[in-house]
Design an enzyme around this catalytic site. Sequence first.
Site, mmCIF file in Angstrom:
data_model
loop_
_atom_site.group_PDB
_atom_site.id
_atom_site.type_symbol
_atom_site.label_atom_id
_atom_site.label_comp_id
_atom_site.label_asym_id
_atom_site.label_seq_id
_atom_site.Cartn_x
_atom_site.Cartn_y
_atom_site.Cartn_z
ATOM 1 N N LYS A 126 109.370 27.465 44.189
ATOM 2 C CA LYS A 126 109.583 26.029 43.984
ATOM 3 C C LYS A 126 109.253 25.317 45.286
ATOM 4 O O LYS A 126 109.339 25.916 46.354
ATOM 5 C CB LYS A 126 111.056 25.763 43.633
ATOM 6 C CG LYS A 126 111.304 24.419 43.006
ATOM 7 C CD LYS A 126 111.078 24.461 41.514
ATOM 8 C CE LYS A 126 111.157 23.105 40.869
ATOM 9 N NZ LYS A 126 111.149 23.210 39.390
ATOM 10 N N ASP A 166 107.356 18.672 38.518
ATOM 11 C CA ASP A 166 108.804 18.629 38.299
ATOM 12 C C ASP A 166 109.180 17.153 38.490
ATOM 13 O O ASP A 166 108.299 16.287 38.334
ATOM 14 C CB ASP A 166 109.543 19.542 39.305
ATOM 15 C CG ASP A 166 111.004 19.775 38.929
ATOM 16 O OD1 ASP A 166 111.265 20.583 38.020
ATOM 17 O OD2 ASP A 166 111.902 19.142 39.525
#
Length: 446
Positions: A126, A166
């Site tokens: 991430k 995201d």
Amino acid sequence: MEKIIKQFLSEVNKKNQNEPEFMQAVTEVAETVIPYIVTKDIYYGQNILLRMVEPERVVSFRVAWIDDNEEIQVNRGFRIEMNSAIGPYKGGLRFHPSVNMSILKFLAFEQVFKNALTTLPMGGGKGGSDFDPKGKSDTEVMRFCQSFMTELFRHIGPNKDIPAGDIGVGGREIGYLFGQYKRLKNEFSGVLTGKGVSWGGSLIRPEATGYGVVYFIDEMLKNNGDGLKNKSVVISGSGNVAQYATEKCVDMGAKVLTLSDSSGYIYDGDGINKEKLEYIMELKNDKRERISEYVKKYSKAEFHSDKKPWSVKCDIAIPCATENELNVTDAKELLKNGCKTIGEGANMPCTSDAIKLIIKNKIQYAPGKASNAGGVAVSGLEMAQNSLKYTWSREVVDGKLKEIMSDIHSSCLKYGADKDYINYVKGANIAGFVKVADAMLAQGVV
Ligand code: NDP
Ligand code: 2IT
């Protein structure tokens, strides 16, 4: 057992001070997976979970860029490469002022389990930045993305680490990031997912997380001999995940009563239908305005400023905004009003106290790492299409997405079905752990 778990968590906590979100994610996994590990000789004593909580690599970097007033701005960029046991690092990029090491480490940790559940060969990662795209012009966003990628490009690659979107990173940002990567490397590759369909993207990727969470909820309901038809649904958020969860709920005959953003929620007692959703998409995606504008167009609807939608009576709740947006007070409110099913579209939207209360009351509850895995699953399908240099139709991708969500549901049942309750948290954590742990054991101590 409690002592072993406590000891493990205290050891992890010592090394990860001031990272509450990361510790929250690790605690949830430790509480469900350690009791399983101690019953299995192949895992016990191998310190696998201790290895899994340590990122393989963390990159933090300066992102300097010039705004429209010719002022120099400085942001912080990150990429957490958490685990590559079953495939290259894979996971989104988040641009939001709240981004820090703790938040990205929790997201990267969850991603490892989620990606394993998809059955596709993807490790977990991430990244992101504390950059706030809100209120920025398109050219400011472009300059920021170019500066961000000018450092990130040396750490990623189509067989190494494949970022995606995201919060705050959608089609526009992926375009700017991809353009800069291509320019720096002089190569056209599948290094990012969520690309535009005409330049390597997959059909259904924008829809995938929202559709997937509704497919998963449908699986949970079907398992109880029920379905989505005529159910009342409360959804938070109004971004990518919330929009397509709404679309799929409407398609499957449910009535969506609410959507929200960080300034409050809208309630529409008549239900948010396709036409109203189209207006919301234009409002949020093209004009980049606030959800409160909705009530100007649909005057029967209400806007509740600075409030969350969890006090609205519903059969199903789908939190699709952000972490810890549904606390124990909200959970009590949902239970009191007869809510029977909660499916997480966001990552870790329920606090640990809320989850404990929900499970104690034995209502159906799907953790994000299972129910929101549709997004990264279709990212995996985008990677497959890029490798094949071929594109699949909407029907093919949607069919594969449905099958993957149904398989994830079965994996949760395999490890989470107790006598009178299906504990999807336990099921998802153990199923994800087993896949990654087996690969780690096979690859030795690395
Ligand atoms: P978007 O940026 O498209 O939308 C985010 C939405 O959540 C907006 O409505 C935003 O409101 C709201 N929101 C964000 N932060 C907060 C906050 N602190 N308090 C209240 N509301 C907030 O993001 P996505 O829809 O892509 O992501 C939503 C969630 O889903 C995140 O948890 C993400 O990690 C998760 N997720 C996303 C996937 C994807 O494919 N995109 C895949 C799997 C999970 P505002 O505009 O006011 O900030
Ligand atoms: O949290 C997530 O799963 C995502 N933001 C999607 C990640 C991806 O690589 O598609």
